[in-house]
Each structure stands twice: as structure tokens, then as C-alpha cells.
Motif scaffolding. Structure first.
Motif, PDB file in Angstrom:
ATOM      1  N   GLY A 108       0.928  -1.268   0.188  1.00 42.39           N
ATOM      2  CA  GLY A 108       0.038  -0.220   0.384  1.00 42.39           C
ATOM      3  C   GLY A 108       1.027   1.207  -0.030  1.00 42.39           C
ATOM      4  N   ARG A 109       0.257   2.341   0.023  1.00 44.75           N
ATOM      5  CA  ARG A 109       0.982   3.432  -0.555  1.00 44.75           C
ATOM      6  C   ARG A 109       1.720   3.736   1.360  1.00 44.75           C
ATOM      7  N   ASP A 110       1.514   3.347   1.788  1.00 42.86           N
ATOM      8  CA  ASP A 110       1.890   3.377   3.585  1.00 42.86           C
ATOM      9  C   ASP A 110       2.739   2.738   3.864  1.00 42.86           C
ATOM     10  N   GLU A 119       6.267   1.610   3.323  1.00 47.02           N
ATOM     11  CA  GLU A 119       7.324   1.786   3.791  1.00 47.02           C
ATOM     12  C   GLU A 119       7.178   2.657   4.852  1.00 47.02           C
ATOM     13  N   ALA A 120       6.606   3.248   5.084  1.00 45.74           N
ATOM     14  CA  ALA A 120       6.007   4.705   6.391  1.00 45.74           C
ATOM     15  C   ALA A 120       5.705   3.466   8.265  1.00 45.74           C
ATOM     16  N   TYR A 121       4.787   2.770   7.458  1.00 43.42           N
ATOM     17  CA  TYR A 121       4.548   1.982   7.952  1.00 43.42           C
ATOM     18  C   TYR A 121       4.976   0.418   9.048  1.00 43.42           C
ATOM     19  N   MET A 122       5.896  -0.266   8.055  1.00 40.75           N
ATOM     20  CA  MET A 122       6.737  -1.392   8.472  1.00 40.75           C
ATOM     21  C   MET A 122       8.032  -0.512   9.363  1.00 40.75           C
ATOM     22  N   LEU A 141       8.911  -6.016  -1.729  1.00 41.07           N
ATOM     23  CA  LEU A 141       9.355  -6.550  -3.181  1.00 41.07           C
ATOM     24  C   LEU A 141       9.127  -5.112  -4.510  1.00 41.07           C
ATOM     25  N   SER A 142       8.789  -4.228  -3.775  1.00 43.23           N
ATOM     26  CA  SER A 142       8.224  -2.858  -4.399  1.00 43.23           C
ATOM     27  C   SER A 142       8.819  -1.441  -3.769  1.00 43.23           C
ATOM     28  N   GLU A 143       8.439  -0.425  -4.548  1.00 47.15           N
ATOM     29  CA  GLU A 143       8.081   0.585  -3.705  1.00 47.15           C
ATOM     30  C   GLU A 143       7.152   0.543  -2.579  1.00 47.15           C
ATOM     31  N   THR A 144       5.929  -0.422  -3.038  1.00 46.30           N
ATOM     32  CA  THR A 144       4.867  -0.048  -1.721  1.00 46.30           C
ATOM     33  C   THR A 144       4.498  -1.324  -1.256  1.00 46.30           C
ATOM     34  N   GLY A 203      -3.834   0.636  11.728  1.00 44.18           N
ATOM     35  CA  GLY A 203      -4.484   1.551  12.588  1.00 44.18           C
ATOM     36  C   GLY A 203      -4.867   1.856  10.682  1.00 44.18           C
ATOM     37  N   ASP A 204      -5.135   3.114  11.195  1.00 38.10           N
ATOM     38  CA  ASP A 204      -6.019   4.008   9.562  1.00 38.10           C
ATOM     39  C   ASP A 204      -4.704   4.215   8.818  1.00 38.10           C
ATOM     40  N   ARG A 205      -3.837   3.350   8.494  1.00 40.43           N
ATOM     41  CA  ARG A 205      -2.426   3.760   7.527  1.00 40.43           C
ATOM     42  C   ARG A 205      -3.379   2.551   6.354  1.00 40.43           C
ATOM     43  N   GLU A 206      -2.641   3.269   5.205  1.00 39.50           N
ATOM     44  CA  GLU A 206      -3.574   2.760   3.586  1.00 39.50           C
ATOM     45  C   GLU A 206      -2.750   1.874   3.445  1.00 39.50           C
ATOM     46  N   VAL A 207      -2.420   1.035   3.981  1.00 39.39           N
ATOM     47  CA  VAL A 207      -1.749  -0.407   4.032  1.00 39.39           C
ATOM     48  C   VAL A 207      -2.741  -1.650   3.224  1.00 39.39           C
TER      49      VAL A 207
END
Length: 826
Positions: free
Chosen positions: A511-513, A515-518, A554-557, A580-584
Motif C-alpha cells: 500500500g501507499r503507506d 514503508e512508513a508503516y513497516m 518487493l517494490s516501492e509499495t 490503524g488507519d494507514r493505507e496498507v
């Protein structure tokens, strides 16, 4: 045994309120303990709903044995807490619990059982439990009614006890009510209302009326009804009721108080109670009950007698304790109790729902476990984190398929008897097998694989030679596969081996988030280029290790998280809850790919035969992956290793797995490629000092004290556990995980053996295996080291105690095998 209801603990005519902070379903000793401990922590608006009367399911007919020693340190901690609690409850609540410490004796009739109980006695020292090894003569002195025929040895636990199960439950209920909890009897839960991943309310029926109670939190303590209540909540609670038998004699004049006597080799235990004797059994093949549902009217009920089923136990009992052949039988009791697929109870936050908790399936040890289980669950709920390692009983270890009724019935026939069976190392379950199979299963089976089972997966543990029986022959010494595993081990070390890792969990985070989420969820730096692999941990707020994983970008997202097979669901649940509400989007993709590990000094040579890709260090350094051609198919080659050698884990689309296996096997024939099993993987990782989650590293082991500080990147501004890591670096380590190697090549190590430093017990081994490349057993365990330098720690004299015998050991903070990891990175 007692049917005492206890004074004033229930409220038979009170209807539930409209809402509550927490609703507990089930009024046995477990539900009462959870209510008691939540109320002690200051929780209010607690409502316990019991369908009939308190204790009317299984608690009322429990034997009431309260032992201290369990199979692990934390399970022992819970049992010891129960004892201490029950001893003080009567004074606190005014309800007599019948608790007394009369001790217990366990006897061995075989050499294997003597080894087991003596190993347990050694283990007990590290857990703070007093255990005395005793001779047959000393057994007779403490238990004059025993026939010593065939008795080789025993152990005596002076502080073990017994109590009145029903009254202990009523005392807990009274204690909860004294702090404001509502205990309501005659209230049956008929359904639950769900919104997304939360239960919003429970429908009930009581005294001719119906209604609904809103609930912030629901706790399933429904005992043998736990599976059905779980289904109401959308939660998997795998347990099955079985018939459980005991007999009680007529009164015996002059019968003194006696310790509890356990004779596991005859599946029997003996308990003196109020001038009578009780004989209970854990027969090898149990009788599941209630497969079509438990009757609605069930309350303080008995099941039909089955003397033929119990007779073999009684015949041996009349020989072992002759008084059973001399006095009349007052009661032949058959009552149901619930058992789980792995004989450990189910506790914790349900993976499927965010406000549903479970405490059920106590496998006939509910009385001794209830106090500690209630305490631990209450603390977990209150803080949001486990108070200490509860992995043995965390319900998140249960896989979705394990709620299958046919599976549960098949496994339950074995589970009950396993409580008194020999607890041999590497013992495999015999029932309910073959549920989950790798795409490579038939190929491995055709080449001699001997399979073990883990969370339903059939996994090749070792390979039999031509003409060799494909079976385990258990014992405490070298088992029949020892030499097979040694050859597999040395093939990995000296040449080339291949093994199936398809059962390991694979979780895609995308998902879009992502990297930040991981970066928030993991201690390692996830801001790496596509194609990199990161070894990392997920930490709790104390710096303890909640998960131990490798993560491939695997990829940027998108990332692929690879987990142990047993913790895939728990790790995925943790990832989802942290999101939470992250986009993953977090998805289990385990079944989409098979994994073949190709390891050993000639691994690169084999791969270059089957693929045109470049496997050199410049193109494919350690901790990177690449998409490759393999034979006529495609794969992804991860350059990582859990065995400490040059190698790759090859990820193959499931439909290409057979082709990939055949291609590698054929190409490796003249290289001496050997198929290997997972026993090899465990012995190799032990030599290399690689940690095993659930044993060497758990949620209560700080990542720095576990020697994994290199995997934590505190320069990241925000990840769970960061502050605890920084504090520990400033304060200094209190303990360190140390690797040990026995000087004597003969003894074997498994786990929990005491560590002695300069003659004093300072800890226990968290895991052990034989180091075939070194010719001796090896293990790991934590040693206190406050204020010490590594030189201080390693300058001591170390021994490991095995069944009462001390064996000298060498200690190291660095891996004994290839400490600089030059072989993996070659």
C-alpha cells in the motif's frame, strides 16, 4: 468432587444491565477468576453471565489437584500464583476453599520415565520449585499404601496441594462481587451483534425474558461451550469435550492425609479426600463427547458409566494401591472436560476480533491454572501487552482449520492421554494428520521423508535410508534418526543440501503507506532499495520481542514478511492491529509459493547449473533477492540462511514447485546433493547461535539482551520499542543470551536444563540440540550479568545439569560456528 454451591455468590433473579465495560461468558472457575482479577485491577462495570449455576459445567466435578510444576517457566509461574492465591482467598472472602498443601509424589516404572521426572526435577530448580528425588523406600515411607512392584524412583513436591474446586470458584466470585462485579446466574447468551471487527452487544435469555447488553469487551470463558460461543462472536476456539472418569471409594477408617500420588505409566492418579480415596485416569485413547452439541439442560450432570473403558485402569490400580481391591466403590463418575489440539489452554485476544478475549480449553488442569490464568489475562487486558511470555497458551497460535469438528474429534482421542504419556523430545502427534501438505510432499515422501507435524503442516524432519523404517522410535538418548540427521547436517556444512521450507508463513504488506508503516512496526530499517532483505524484530513497549522475521522489499509499495509457521497468524494479527488507519493491505500468501532452501558450500555451483542468472556476490550479495529463471520456470532467489552456510531460499509459484524441485534434484545428483529435514536445520542454527522465536527470544526478552542489537536501528525516529532500547543501552544489560557447548560428547540437551555458574544455578537453557560439526550437544540460555564485562561473564566456570548430573560446558557470546559469518557471505 464437591457440589457445594457456596453462599451468596450468584444472583439468580437479577437481569443483566443495559451495558457493561466487560461481559464474561461462563461461570466456571476460569470466568470467576477473570472477574476477580479484573476487579482487583480497578475495572468496573464487570458482568459475568452464567447459563445455569456457577460451576455447573465442569468445575464442580474437577479433582482439585493443584500442582506447581509445569512444562515451562511461565506456566509454572501461573500455577505457583494459583496456589498462593487460593491459600489467601478464604481469609479475604469468607468462603472456605478446602485448600491444603499435602504434597505430591510422581513415580516412574520405566527407565524412560525416570529420566523424564529427573529432568523435570532439575528444571524445577531454575523455576524456584522445591522438588526432591526419592527412592522406592522413601516413596513407601511417605505413601505406605503403595505397592512398590516395578517402581524405580520418584519425585516429591512438598508444596503441591489440593482444594475444593467449586468453593474456590465461589470464593473468586465473592471476591469479584465485593469489588462491584455483577455475577448473574441463569442467563444464557443466545447471540452476539457484530460491527466490523467488534462485538457491540450480546443477546440473552433469562427467567422467561430476553434482552440485549451492550459490551465494550467480551471474554469467552465458556469451557466446553467455548467453541460454540466463539462461533457466535466470529472467533475460532478449537476445543473438544471428552469423557473423563474417576472413582471414589467408601469411607476408609483411619485413613490419614496423604500426598497426591501420580503413576503416569499406569495413566492414574490417586487422591485422599475426607477419608475416602479417589482414582482418576488419563487413558491413552479418550472418548470425545458432545459432537452434536451439549444438551441445553446440562447442569451438574454426569455422563453414562462405561466400566469397560475404565476397567484396565482399575485393574492396575488394585495392584498398585491394594486398598482399592479391599473397599467398596461409592461413586463411579464420568463427566466431560474440554481438551485442545496441543493440550495447552487457549488464552488471549482473539485474532479475528478486536474486543473479544478467550480463556478456555484447560485440558483438565483448570483448577491449578485458573488463578494464574485469570491474573495474566487481566493484566494483559489492562495494559494492552502480555505481562510475560504466554506463547504456550496464546490463542493466536491456533490455526483456522483447527476449529474443524472432524479434526477436533480425531485429535481429542489422543490429547487427553498425552497428559500422562511419556513426554519424549521430538514426539509427534499420531492423530489428525495430513491436513496441510506442501506442494512438494509427494516428491519428498517418494525419496524417504519422515514427516512431523506443526500447526497441521506435514514437514519432512529427516530422511530414512533405503530399507530403514520410516518412523520415530522415541527415547531420551539418541533416537533412531540421530545418524540420519547427522549426515544431513554435515552435507550442509561440507557440501550441498536441499530442504523444503514451504510451511513458513508469508505475509504481504502492500500500500501507499507500506514503508512508513513497516518502519513503525519493525525495529530494522525498512527504507531499503527494492531487492533488499532485512532481518528484524517487532518489539513491544518494553523492548521485548513480539516477532522475529525477515522482510523482503518487493517494490516501492510492497513487502514480503516471512515468519515461522507456528506464528504466522499471530504475526499477521499484530501487523493488522498496528496498522490503524494507514493505507496498507496485509494478506496471508503462504499457500501461493513453495520454498526450497539450497544450502552448502556448493550451493552457487548448483544454481548456476539450473539458471542463467548471476549468483555472484556483486550481483546477488547476502540479504538480497532476485527474480530468476529456474529450469523452464520462474522463481525468486533470496540469499539468506538459517543454517549458517552459503545458500538461497528459492520461492517458487506453487504450480511450478514440482518442476523446480525436479530440476534442482537432477542437476545436483553428481554434486552429491542430499535431501535434508528440519531436524538438520535446528542443529545447524544451534551451532551458528541463531535464535529461535518462542524459545530463545520471546516478548519478555529484551532485544539487546538477546544479542540482537544489530537488527535495531534507533536512528529511525518512530518505531515501537525504540525508547526501551535507548533506555537499556543507557542502563546496561541485566542478562545476556549465552551459547554453550558441552565438553562431554555423550549427553544430549533439549531445553530447560539448569545453567550453573561457579556451582550456582543462574538460569536455564532456552533451547538445545546436538552440534554434529563439533561432536557435542549445544544450547543457549540467559545468564545474569548486571555490571559485568564480557570478560567477567565468560571467565566463570559453567556446567549444565541434566537429570541431576552436572556436565562441564564452554560458554561463548559469539557463535561457535563461523563467528564472522564468512561462509554465508562467501
Amino acid at each position: 468432587m464437591s457440589e457445594a454451591k457456596g453462599p451468596g455468590t450468584g444472583s439468580a433473579s437479577t437481569l443483566p444491565p443495559e451495558k457493561a465495560r466487560v461481559v464474561i461468558v461462563g461461570g466456571g472457575i476460569i470466568g470467576c477468576s477473570v472477574a476477580y482479577h479484573l476487579s482487583r485491577l480497578g475495572w468496573t462495570d464487570i458482568v459475568l453471565l452464567e447459563r445455569k449455576q456457577l460451576t455447573s459445567g465442569t468445575t464442580w466435578h474437577a479433582a482439585g489437584l493443584i500442582a506447581q510444576l509445569r512444562a515451562s517457566q511461565n506456566m509454572t509461574r501461573l500455577a505457583k500464583y494459583s496456589q498462593e492465591l487460593y491459600g489467601a482467598l478464604e481469609e479475604e472472602t469468607g468462603v472456605a476453599t478446602g485448600f491444603r498443601r499435602n504434597g505430591s509424589i510422581t513415580v516412574a516404572l520405566t527407565e524412560a520415565r525416570r529420566e523424564e521426572i529427573f529432568r523435570q526435577a532439575s528444571m524445577a530448580r531454575t523455576y524456584g520449585v522445591d522438588v526432591e528425588r526419592i527412592t522406592p523406600g522413601e516413596i513407601a515411607a511417605r505413601y505406605p499404601h503403595i505397592n512398590l512392584d516395578g517402581v524405580l524412583a520418584g519425585v516429591f513436591l512438598e508444596k503441591d496441594g489440593q482444594g475444593d474446586p467449586a468453593n474456590i470458584a465461589h470464593a473468586l466470585a465473592r471476591g469479584a462481587k465485593m469489588r462491584g462485579a455483577q455475577i448473574l446466574e441463569g442467563v444464557r447468551v443466545t447471540g452476539m451483534r457484530r460491527e466490523g471487527r467488534r462485538i457491540t452487544g450480546l443477546d440473552w435469555a433469562a427467567h422467561g425474558e430476553t434482552g440485549r447488553i451492550e459490551a465494550e469487551t467480551v471474554i469467552n470463558c465458556a469451557g466446553m461451550w467455548g467453541r460454540e460461543v466463539g462461533r457466535m462472536a466470529g472467533v475460532n476456539v478449537p476445543l473438544q469435550a471428552c469423557e473423563h472418569f474417576y472413582i471414589v471409594t467408601e469411607s476408609i477408617d483411619g485413613l490419614p492425609r496423604l500426598p497426591v500420588l501420580r503413576v503416569p505409566d499406569e495413566c492414574a492418579y490417586y487422591k485422599e479426600d475426607a477419608g475416602k480415596m479417589m482414582l482418576g485416569a488419563f487413558e491413552p485413547v479418550a472418548k470425545p463427547w458432545g459432537m452434536s452439541g451439549i444438551p441445553e439442560a446440562f447442569e451438574f450432570d454426569q455422563l453414562p458409566e462405561d466400566f469397560d473403558h475404565f476397567e484396565p485402569i482399575l485393574e492396575k490400580a488394585m495392584h498398585r494401591v491394594p486398598m482399592f481391591g479391599e473397599v467398596g466403590i461409592h461413586t463411579f463418575f464420568n463427566g466431560p472436560e474440554s481438551f485442545t489440539p496441543d493440550t495447552s489452554y487457549l488464552m488471549g485476544q482473539a485474532p479475528e476480533m478486536d474486543n473479544v478475549w478467550v480463556a478456555a480449553g484447560f485440558n483438565s488442569i483448570g483448577i491449578q491454572s485458573a488463578g494464574g490464568a485469570g491474573m495474566a489475562l487481566a493484566q494483559w487486558m489492562d495494559s494492552g501487552e502480555k505481562p510475560f511470555d504466554l506463547g504456550d497458551v496464546d490463542i493466536a497460535r491456533m490455526q483456522p482449520f483447527q476449529g474443524n469438528r472432524s479434526y477436533l474429534v480425531a485429535r481429542a482421542k489422543e490429547s487427553l492421554g498425552l497428559l500422562y504419556a511419556d513426554h519424549f523430545p521430538y514426539r509427534q502427534k499420531a492423530t489428525a494428520r495430513g491436513v496441510r501438505r506442501s506442494p512438494l510432499h509427494a516428491h519428498l515422501e517418494a525419496r524417504g521423508a519422515v514427516f512431523g507435524e506443526l500447526v497441521g503442516w506435514e514437514r519432512a524432519n529427516w530422511f530414512a535410508d533405503e530399507g530403514q523404517a520410516r518412523e520415530y522410535r522415541y527415547g531420551w538418548g539418541r533416537q533412531n534418526w540421530f545418524d540420519n540427521a547427522a549426515r544431513e547436517h554435515m552435507a550442509i556444512r561440507e557440501n550441498l543440501g536441499m530442504y523444503d521450507m514451504s510451511s513458513f508463513g508469508k505475509i504481504r504488506v502492500e500500500g501507499r503507506d507500506a514503508e512508513a508503516y513497516m518502519n513503525h512496526a519493525c525495529g530494522g530499517d525498512m527504507s531499503v532499495p527494492v531487492g533488499r532483505i532485512v532481518y528484524t524484530q517487532m518489539l513491544n513497549s518494553r523492548g521485548g520481542i513480539e516477532a522475529d522475521v525477515t522482510v523482503a522489499r518487493l517494490s516501492e509499495t510492497a513487502y514480503l514478511v516471512v515468519t515461522p509457521a507456528a506464528t504466522r497468524l499471530a504475526d499477521q494479527t499484530r501487523l493488522r492491529r498496528l496498522a490503524g488507519d494507514r493505507e496498507v493491505v496485509i494478506t496471508d500468501v503462504t499457500s501461493g509459493e513453495a520454498v526450497l532452501a539450497v544450502m552448502g558450500p556448493r550451493a552457487r555451483e548448483l544454481l548456476t547449473r539450473v539458471s542463467p542468472n548471476d549468483f555472484g556476490n556483486e550481483a546477488n550479495p547476502f540479504n538480497t533477492f532476485q527474480e530468476i529463471e529456474l529450469g523452464m520456470g520462474l522463481a525468486r532467489a533470496h540469499r539468506v540462511s538459517y543454517v549458517g552456510e552459503l545458500g538461497w531460499e528459492i520461492y517458487l509459484p506453487t504450480e511450478m514447485a514440482a518442476h523446480g524441485f525436479e530440476t534442482l534434484a537432477e542437476a545436483g545428483t553428481d554434486l552429491g546433493l542430499r535431501l535434508c529435514g528440519l531436524h538438520m536445520m535446528d542443529s545447524c542454527r544451534m551451532e551458528k547461535g541463531f535464535r529461535h522465536f518462542g524459545h530463545d527470544i520471546t516478548c519478555e526478552d529484551h532485544v539487546l539482551e538477546a544479542g540482537l542489537g544489530f537488527a535495531v536501528k534507533t536512528q529511525k525516529p518512530d518505531f515501537l520499542g525504540r525508547e526501551a532500547v535507548l533506555r537499556k543501552r543507557e542502563e546496561g544489560l541485566q542478562k545476556r543470551l549465552v551459547q554453550f557447548r558441552l565438553n562431554d560428547p555423550e549427553p544430549l540437551l533439549y531445553h530447560a536444563e539448569p545453567i550453573l555458574r561457579d556451582g550456582e544455578v543462574v538460569g536455564h537453557l532456552t533451547s538445545g540440540a546436538y552440534g554434529h560439526a563439533f561432536g557435542g550437544a549445544m544450547g543457549m540460555g540467559y545468564v545474569p550479568c548486571a555490571g559485568e564485562t564480557p570478560g567477567d561473564l565468560l571467565g566463570s566456570r559453567y556446567e549444565i545439569e541434566i537429570a541431576g548430573t552436572r556436565v562441564a560446558a564452554e560458554a561463548s557470546l559469539k557463535p561457535f560456528y563461523d563467528p564472522k559469518s564468512e561462509r554465508m557471505k562467501a
